[in-house]
Design a protein around this motif. Structure first.
Motif, short mmCIF file in Angstrom:
data_model
loop_
_atom_site.label_atom_id
_atom_site.label_comp_id
_atom_site.label_asym_id
_atom_site.label_seq_id
_atom_site.Cartn_x
_atom_site.Cartn_y
_atom_site.Cartn_z
N TYR A 79 23.93 66.33 37.25
CA TYR A 79 23.85 64.95 36.78
C TYR A 79 25.23 64.32 36.61
CZ TYR A 79 24.22 67.79 32.60
OH TYR A 79 24.61 68.74 31.70
N LEU A 80 26.29 65.13 36.60
CA LEU A 80 27.62 64.53 36.48
C LEU A 80 28.16 64.12 37.84
CD1 LEU A 80 29.18 66.87 33.82
CD2 LEU A 80 28.27 64.61 33.52
N SER A 81 27.51 64.54 38.90
CA SER A 81 27.95 64.14 40.25
C SER A 81 26.80 63.44 40.97
CB SER A 81 28.39 65.34 41.07
OG SER A 81 29.30 66.11 40.37
N ALA A 82 26.09 62.60 40.25
CA ALA A 82 24.85 62.02 40.81
C ALA A 82 25.10 61.31 42.13
CB ALA A 82 24.22 61.07 39.80
N HIS A 83 26.20 60.57 42.23
CA HIS A 83 26.45 59.82 43.46
C HIS A 83 26.62 60.73 44.65
CE1 HIS A 83 26.48 55.74 42.43
NE2 HIS A 83 27.37 55.86 41.48
N TYR A 107 32.81 52.50 52.47
CA TYR A 107 33.88 52.28 51.50
C TYR A 107 33.33 52.38 50.07
CZ TYR A 107 37.61 50.91 54.69
OH TYR A 107 38.60 50.92 55.62
N ILE A 108 32.21 51.69 49.85
CA ILE A 108 31.68 51.68 48.48
C ILE A 108 31.28 53.08 48.06
CG2 ILE A 108 29.84 50.79 47.00
CD1 ILE A 108 29.90 48.25 48.68
N ARG A 109 30.67 53.81 48.99
CA ARG A 109 30.25 55.18 48.65
C ARG A 109 31.46 56.04 48.27
NH1 ARG A 109 25.94 56.98 53.25
NH2 ARG A 109 24.17 55.78 52.51
N THR A 110 32.53 55.87 49.01
CA THR A 110 33.71 56.68 48.70
C THR A 110 34.28 56.32 47.34
OG1 THR A 110 34.16 56.60 51.05
CG2 THR A 110 35.89 57.47 49.67
N ILE A 111 34.35 55.01 47.06
CA ILE A 111 34.88 54.61 45.76
C ILE A 111 34.00 55.15 44.64
CG2 ILE A 111 35.32 52.62 44.27
CD1 ILE A 111 36.00 51.08 46.83
N LEU A 112 32.69 55.04 44.83
CA LEU A 112 31.78 55.52 43.80
C LEU A 112 31.93 57.02 43.59
CD1 LEU A 112 28.54 53.51 44.57
CD2 LEU A 112 30.17 53.13 42.75
N SER A 113 32.05 57.75 44.69
CA SER A 113 32.20 59.20 44.56
C SER A 113 33.45 59.55 43.77
CB SER A 113 32.29 59.87 45.92
OG SER A 113 31.13 59.66 46.64
N SER A 278 42.20 61.08 42.78
CA SER A 278 41.05 60.19 42.91
C SER A 278 41.46 58.75 42.67
CB SER A 278 39.96 60.58 41.91
OG SER A 278 39.45 61.84 42.22
N MET A 279 42.34 58.55 41.69
CA MET A 279 42.79 57.18 41.44
C MET A 279 43.54 56.64 42.64
SD MET A 279 43.76 56.76 37.50
CE MET A 279 44.78 58.16 37.19
N LYS A 280 44.30 57.52 43.29
CA LYS A 280 45.03 57.09 44.48
C LYS A 280 44.05 56.66 45.58
CE LYS A 280 48.15 59.71 46.62
NZ LYS A 280 48.87 61.01 46.73
N ILE A 281 42.99 57.44 45.75
CA ILE A 281 42.01 57.11 46.79
C ILE A 281 41.37 55.76 46.50
CG2 ILE A 281 39.84 57.81 47.85
CD1 ILE A 281 40.61 60.68 47.35
N ILE A 282 40.98 55.56 45.23
CA ILE A 282 40.31 54.30 44.89
C ILE A 282 41.25 53.13 45.14
CG2 ILE A 282 39.25 53.00 43.03
CD1 ILE A 282 38.46 55.70 41.80
N GLU A 283 42.50 53.30 44.77
CA GLU A 283 43.45 52.19 44.95
C GLU A 283 43.61 51.81 46.42
OE1 GLU A 283 46.80 53.71 42.92
OE2 GLU A 283 46.53 52.38 41.21
N GLN A 284 43.52 52.82 47.29
CA GLN A 284 43.67 52.50 48.71
C GLN A 284 42.49 51.72 49.25
OE1 GLN A 284 44.71 56.04 51.05
NE2 GLN A 284 45.71 56.82 49.24
N LEU A 285 41.31 51.92 48.63
CA LEU A 285 40.10 51.33 49.20
C LEU A 285 39.66 50.05 48.52
CD1 LEU A 285 37.94 54.53 49.70
CD2 LEU A 285 39.23 53.30 51.42
#
Ligand code: SF4
Ligand code: SF4
Lengths: 376, 178
Positions: A79-83, A107-113, A278-285
């Motif tokens: 349940y902690l990795s639901a996405h 893109y959205i899926r990656t950000i959510l993950s 992970s923060m780096k990945i989100i910032e890129q997208l």
């Protein structure tokens, strides 16, 4: 290490040997997991995990459910990795039916993950600190996790069990505020993450309870199939995001965190560093989400062509594999999940041997076990 | 001498590391503005959930007590755990033909897993999420709700050229699969 049966231990007892049951209701074991522990004085000899206390038969239930319906069951494994769990089944269905999802969805899926990965690691950090006796950590971890849960709640209504990623795309479009809030969160969390280091990483009690505790060699990690931060703490490069990129992971630049020590401390550092990555990945997208549909057109009834399919994703805990045997119907003939926690759990006997009983909780905490994912 | 030095340096290192943590907690102790905790039962009046919050499934009614559900039962088919039961009725319409209407749209909140498939699959867009979240009751039967309000009727939409249907993953009763 030779195979040990419970009956062997029970019969071969000498003076000073104890068999102790920990669980299934022990609050520190993060769920209903029972450990049968064989002790010599205070030293651990064997730890035998007994799982199945929250077995719900998810794999069997899947055989009577259509593919869109299966999604909501995968939420309830880890349940902690639901996405990521949703994404695994969605990717599999898309692969099998040959549907190409829009770029926006990827893109959205990656950000959510990645948001979900940060949230999962925050909760683990909080609970791990608490296992070590630092209650403050629990409050601080949950305080920051709340920001991510708010982003989730605003966009798709739920905080834990989202069922948001579905075969073909997403259940709905993201909220107009999503990008703004995510950027705010990254800014906020970049300031708060160093606090984690001040509170726990440099703490002398914590250091002494984790450094050199529960050492796992790379060979063990591979032979037990330990993946995720547990494997990477032992220098086992097993990141599916790097090895078999899916969604938008081939477009982003990030490091696979590897530590060589293989102890609890290394596993801890892997997760803290992964939050930065992970923060780096989100910032890129986050600024480059393309316009477009939030879902590809799917047939009203999704049927997988006859055959066998599999898909792997990297959840916050490790390598989640989904395997489906289809007979060409709208239900899978057989569905199997290879959950990361199940494999990560069984290294525990290896890690604990020779340590003190108080370290059992510390070591099992460093494995970041989610029990429903083990039993499923 | 060396071991004595190490003994004391260890102590100082320990105190320093604990002090670092105490600085963080101390900072928050003297900055009450950083408190994020909500006083839940007291703040009920100001507490507003997000628009998309999944509290419960509701059937949308307009101010004249009209809804748009025609009792087709697609939501019931799509629900993974049988939380929805549709009891439909047929009544003669103006032309004298019998027409299907909804009699009872029964929703078991206690079994619902909030997957959202019913809302997504409804062809008439009749269902929505409600933001009510205080569902604690003493008797489970209270959680079985009849979603169409008493006296409500289906809103007759004048026949128009049909808008393109939204992407749905439905199991239409009349349309054999694929
Ligand atoms: S799918 Fe929509 S229209 Fe059909 S019975 Fe359910 S709520 Fe009514
Ligand atoms: S949200 Fe899901 S479980 Fe709940 S009534 Fe709708 S389809 Fe059934």
């Amino acid at each position: 290490m030779q195979e040990v049966e419970l009956s062997d231990i029970l019969t071969a007892r000498e003076d000073g040997d104890y068999i102790v049951n920990i669980g299934p209701q022990h609050p520190s074991t993060h769920g209903v997991m029972r450990f049968v522990v064989s002790l010599k004085g205070e030293m651990l000899e064997y730890v035998i995990p007994h799982c199945g206390y929250i077995h719900r038969g998810i794999e069997k239930m899947c055989e009577r459910m259509t593919y869109p319906q299966i999604i909501h069951l995968t939420d309830r494994m880890d349940y902690l990795s639901a996405h990521m769990n949703n994404e695994a089944v969605s990717l599999l269905v898309e692969k099998a039916t040959g549907v190409e999802v829009p770029e926006r969805v990827k893109y959205i899926r990656t950000i959510l993950s990645e948001l979900q990965r940060i949230a999962s690691h925050q909760l683990w950090w909080a609970a791990f600190g608490m296992d070590m006796g630092g209650l403050t950590c629990f409050f601080y971890g949950l305080r920051d996790r709340e920001h991510i849960l708010d982003i989730f709640e605003e966009s798709f209504g739920s905080r834990l069990l989202h069922s948001y990623v579905c075969p073909g795309g997403l259940m709905g479009d993201i909220h107009p505020n999503f990008q703004k809030r995510t950027k705010e969160f990254i800014k906020y969390f970049r300031k708060k993450l160093p606090e984690y280091d001040q509170l726990l990483t440099g703490n002398v009690i914590f250091e002494q309870r984790t450094k050199g505790m529960g050492i796992m060699s790379k060979a063990d990690a591979i032979s037990f199939g330990a993946t995720g931060p547990v494997g990477r703490g032992s220098n086992f490069a097993c990141d599916i995001r790097k090895k078999f990129p899916y969604s938008a992971y081939d477009k982003v630049d990030f490091k696979e965190i590897l530590y060589t020590e293989g102890d609890s401390w290394a596993r801890y550092k892997v997760r803290v560093d992964e939050m930065w990555e992970s923060m780096k990945i989100i910032e890129q997208l986050i600024d480059n989400i393309p316009e477009g549909d939030y879902s590809a057109k799917m047939k009203p009834v999704i049927k997988l062509p006859e055959g066998e399919y599999s898909q792997r994703v990297e959840t916050a805990k490790g390598d989640l594999g989904v395997f489906v045997v289809s007979k060409g119907e709208k239900y899978p003939y057989r569905m199997h999940f290879r959950t990361p926690n199940f494999n990560n759990l069984f290294v525990i006997s290896q890690l604990c041997a020779g340590n003190k009983i108080a370290d059992l909780i510390a070591i099992s905490g460093s494995l970041d076990l989610v029990i429903p994912d083990i039993d499923r | 001498m060396n071991s004595v030095g190490k003994y004391f340096s260890d102590i100082f290192y320990g105190i320093k590391s604990l002090w670092k943590g105490l600085m963080v907690t101390g900072y928050y102790f003297v900055h009450p503005g950083t408190i994020v905790t909500q006083q839940y039962p007291e703040n009920r009046k100001e507490l507003k959930m997000f628009d998309r919050f999944k509290g419960e499934v509701i059937l949308k009614h307009d101010e004249n007590n009209f809804h748009s559900c025609n009792g087709c039962g697609i939501c019931q088919l799509n629900c993974p755990n049988g939380s929805i039961e549709i009891i439909s009725d047929s009544v003669p319409n103006e032309d004298g033909k019998s027409e299907r209407i909804i009699d009872k749209h029964i929703y078991h909140l206690s079994m619902c897993t909030f997957c959202g498939l019913c809302i997504k699959s409804c062809p008439n867009d009749s269902l929505a999420w409600g933001q009510e979240f205080e569902h604690a009751v003493f008797n489970r039967d209270v959680l079985t709700k009849i979603l169409n309000k008493p006296g409500s009727r289906i809103k007759k939409v004048p026949k128009e050229p049909k808008a393109p249907k939204p992407v749905t993953e439905t199991v239409p009763t009349s349309n054999p699969a694929n």
